[in-house]
Write an enzyme that holds these catalytic residues in place. Structure first.
Site, PDB file in Angstrom:
ATOM      1  N   ASP A   1      78.418 109.774 -10.167  1.00 41.58           N
ATOM      2  CA  ASP A   1      77.896 111.074 -10.637  1.00 41.58           C
ATOM      3  C   ASP A   1      78.659 112.201  -9.934  1.00 41.58           C
ATOM      4  OD1 ASP A   1      76.551 112.017  -8.164  1.00 41.58           O
ATOM      5  OD2 ASP A   1      75.096 110.412  -8.520  1.00 41.58           O
TER       6      ASP A   1
ATOM      7  N   HIS B   1      84.433 104.714  -6.158  1.00 39.23           N
ATOM      8  CA  HIS B   1      84.158 103.893  -7.347  1.00 39.23           C
ATOM      9  C   HIS B   1      84.418 104.659  -8.645  1.00 39.23           C
ATOM     10  CE1 HIS B   1      81.397 100.935  -4.908  1.00 39.23           C
ATOM     11  NE2 HIS B   1      82.682 100.773  -4.673  1.00 39.23           N
TER      12      HIS B   1
ATOM     13  N   GLY C   1      71.666 106.206   1.763  1.00 39.20           N
ATOM     14  CA  GLY C   1      71.203 105.733   0.459  1.00 39.20           C
ATOM     15  C   GLY C   1      72.054 104.636  -0.146  1.00 39.20           C
TER      16      GLY C   1
HETATM   17  P1  OAD Z   1      71.903 100.181  -4.418  1.00 39.51           P
HETATM   18  O1  OAD Z   1      71.056 100.313  -5.614  1.00 39.51           O
HETATM   19  O2  OAD Z   1      72.452  98.847  -4.090  1.00 39.51           O
HETATM   20  O3  OAD Z   1      71.097 100.673  -3.133  1.00 39.51           O
HETATM   21  C1  OAD Z   1      70.411 101.899  -3.134  1.00 39.51           C
HETATM   22  C2  OAD Z   1      69.837 102.125  -1.742  1.00 39.51           C
HETATM   23  O4  OAD Z   1      69.224 103.404  -1.748  1.00 39.51           O
HETATM   24  C3  OAD Z   1      68.762 101.116  -1.329  1.00 39.51           C
HETATM   25  O5  OAD Z   1      69.028 100.651  -0.003  1.00 39.51           O
HETATM   26  C4  OAD Z   1      67.462 101.930  -1.366  1.00 39.51           C
HETATM   27  O6  OAD Z   1      66.536 101.530  -0.360  1.00 39.51           O
HETATM   28  C5  OAD Z   1      67.968 103.335  -1.101  1.00 39.51           C
HETATM   29  N1  OAD Z   1      67.133 104.399  -1.693  1.00 39.51           N
HETATM   30  C6  OAD Z   1      66.427 104.410  -2.847  1.00 39.51           C
HETATM   31  N2  OAD Z   1      65.806 105.583  -3.037  1.00 39.51           N
HETATM   32  C7  OAD Z   1      66.130 106.352  -1.963  1.00 39.51           C
HETATM   33  C8  OAD Z   1      65.793 107.686  -1.564  1.00 39.51           C
HETATM   34  N3  OAD Z   1      65.003 108.494  -2.291  1.00 39.51           N
HETATM   35  N4  OAD Z   1      66.297 108.143  -0.393  1.00 39.51           N
HETATM   36  C9  OAD Z   1      67.105 107.350   0.376  1.00 39.51           C
HETATM   37  N5  OAD Z   1      67.446 106.099   0.044  1.00 39.51           N
HETATM   38  C10 OAD Z   1      66.977 105.607  -1.105  1.00 39.51           C
HETATM   39  O7  OAD Z   1      73.077 101.281  -4.553  1.00 39.51           O
HETATM   40  P2  OAD Z   1      74.470 101.352  -3.801  1.00 39.51           P
HETATM   41  O8  OAD Z   1      74.378 100.847  -2.412  1.00 39.51           O
HETATM   42  O9  OAD Z   1      75.013 102.706  -4.023  1.00 39.51           O
HETATM   43  O10 OAD Z   1      79.171  99.828  -7.825  1.00 39.51           O
HETATM   44  O11 OAD Z   1      75.324 100.335  -4.663  1.00 39.51           O
HETATM   45  C11 OAD Z   1      76.661 100.134  -4.336  1.00 39.51           C
HETATM   46  C12 OAD Z   1      77.464  99.858  -5.573  1.00 39.51           C
HETATM   47  O12 OAD Z   1      76.871  98.787  -6.310  1.00 39.51           O
HETATM   48  C13 OAD Z   1      77.515 100.993  -6.586  1.00 39.51           C
HETATM   49  O13 OAD Z   1      78.485 101.950  -6.301  1.00 39.51           O
HETATM   50  C14 OAD Z   1      77.811 100.289  -7.864  1.00 39.51           C
HETATM   51  C15 OAD Z   1      76.822  99.159  -7.709  1.00 39.51           C
HETATM   52  O14 OAD Z   1      77.015  98.037  -8.457  1.00 39.51           O
HETATM   53  C16 OAD Z   1      79.828  99.545  -8.967  1.00 39.51           C
HETATM   54  O15 OAD Z   1      79.324  99.644 -10.070  1.00 39.51           O
HETATM   55  C17 OAD Z   1      81.239  99.072  -8.742  1.00 39.51           C
END
Ligand code: OAD
Length: 228
Positions: free
Chosen positions: A90, A105, A171
């Site tokens: 985003d 990414h 996050g």
């Molecule tokens: P995830 O969905 O794996 O993890 C999201 C994290 O955000 C989790 O640890 C939640 O606990 C936390 N979270 C949720 N709501 C929150 C809030 N309001 N405040 C703080 N934290 C919060 O997402 P990513 O780690 O970004 O890649 O995922 C990594 C990659 O996997 C992405 O870039 C994407 C995905 O598949 C590709 O598509 C290549």
């Protein structure tokens, strides 16, 4: 201080953009192999194009939240000392005012020619018949990194992580590499590392410091503590 910040989907959750792995996350509704791999795109390019068109529309209707704004404030207060790396496709960091965002990414708002690798601003709705403005081929794809592809800007990321004094992951679930491995590298180089997340991630033990809660609360408070 030289601060490297790595953000993930959790920072945009309160802006209304879904995360991937939480309950009701995108990967509970869609098969990652079908919509986020080169093989999935080769098999059903329309499905993949539709998936990213829907995400682009969600993004266009979302607004940056207090966490995005706090990081822009930090960058403005410490010019040249903050490197912001995001796994998010985003554009909420940019719209909050962060000047230089490393999108490892890729970006929903960018289109990529699979033929000549030219990039251009994505239209709101991309179509497989869209022609590359540079070479004229109809080999358009979203400019996002899929599983099995190498993330963008890895040299700049490695350099920033090698030389940082502070590293923050915000996050992100710490499940996708190489992003998830950056904290160990930063820590190995002597940086103070902090995890800011709704709850402890799978790699929380690698961090010396932790703050848990919604990003819109914990990130502004952390930025205040750095600028105090
Ligand atoms: P995830 O969905 O794996 O993890 C999201 C994290 O955000 C989790 O640890 C939640 O606990 C936390 N979270 C949720 N709501 C929150 C809030 N309001 N405040 C703080 N934290 C919060 O997402 P990513 O780690 O970004 O890649 O995922 C990594 C990659 O996997 C992405 O870039 C994407 C995905 O598949 C590709 O598509 C290549």
């Amino acid at each position: 201080m030289r601060i490297v910040i790595l953000t993930g989907a959790g920072i945009s959750a309160e802006s209304g953009l879904g995360t991937f792995r939480d309950k009701d996350g995108l990967w509970t509704k869609y098969d990652l192999n079908e919509v986020a791999t080169p093989e999935g795109f080769a098999k059903n390019p329309q499905l993949v194009t539709d998936f990213y068109n829907a995400r682009r529309a969600n993004c266009a209707s979302a607004q940056p939240n207090a966490a995005h704004h706090a990081l822009a404030r930090l960058e403005a207060a410490l010019p040249g000392q903050v490197t912001l790396i995001t796994q998010n496709v985003d554009d909420l960091h940019q719209r909050a005012g962060s000047g230089h965002v490393i999108q490892m990414h890729g970006a929903l708002m960018s289109a990529l020619c699979a033929g000549c690798r030219h990039r251009w601003p994505a239209p709101p709705v991309m179509a497989l018949t869209d022609r590359c403005p540079a070479c004229g081929q109809a080999r358009t794809r979203p400019d996002v990194v899929w599983f099995g592809e190498i993330p963008y800007h890895m040299d700049a990321i490695a350099e920033a992580v090698e030389t940082c004094t502070h590293f923050a992951a915000i996050g992100t679930s710490g499940q996708v590499y190489p992003a998830a491995g950056l904290v160990a590298e930063a820590r190995g180089n002597g940086a103070q590392c902090i995890e800011l997340n709704l709850e402890p991630s799978e790699i929380s033990r690698v961090f010396q410091h932790r703050r848990y809660g919604p990003a819109s609360e914990v990130v502004p408070a952390w930025v205040d503590s750095l600028l105090d």
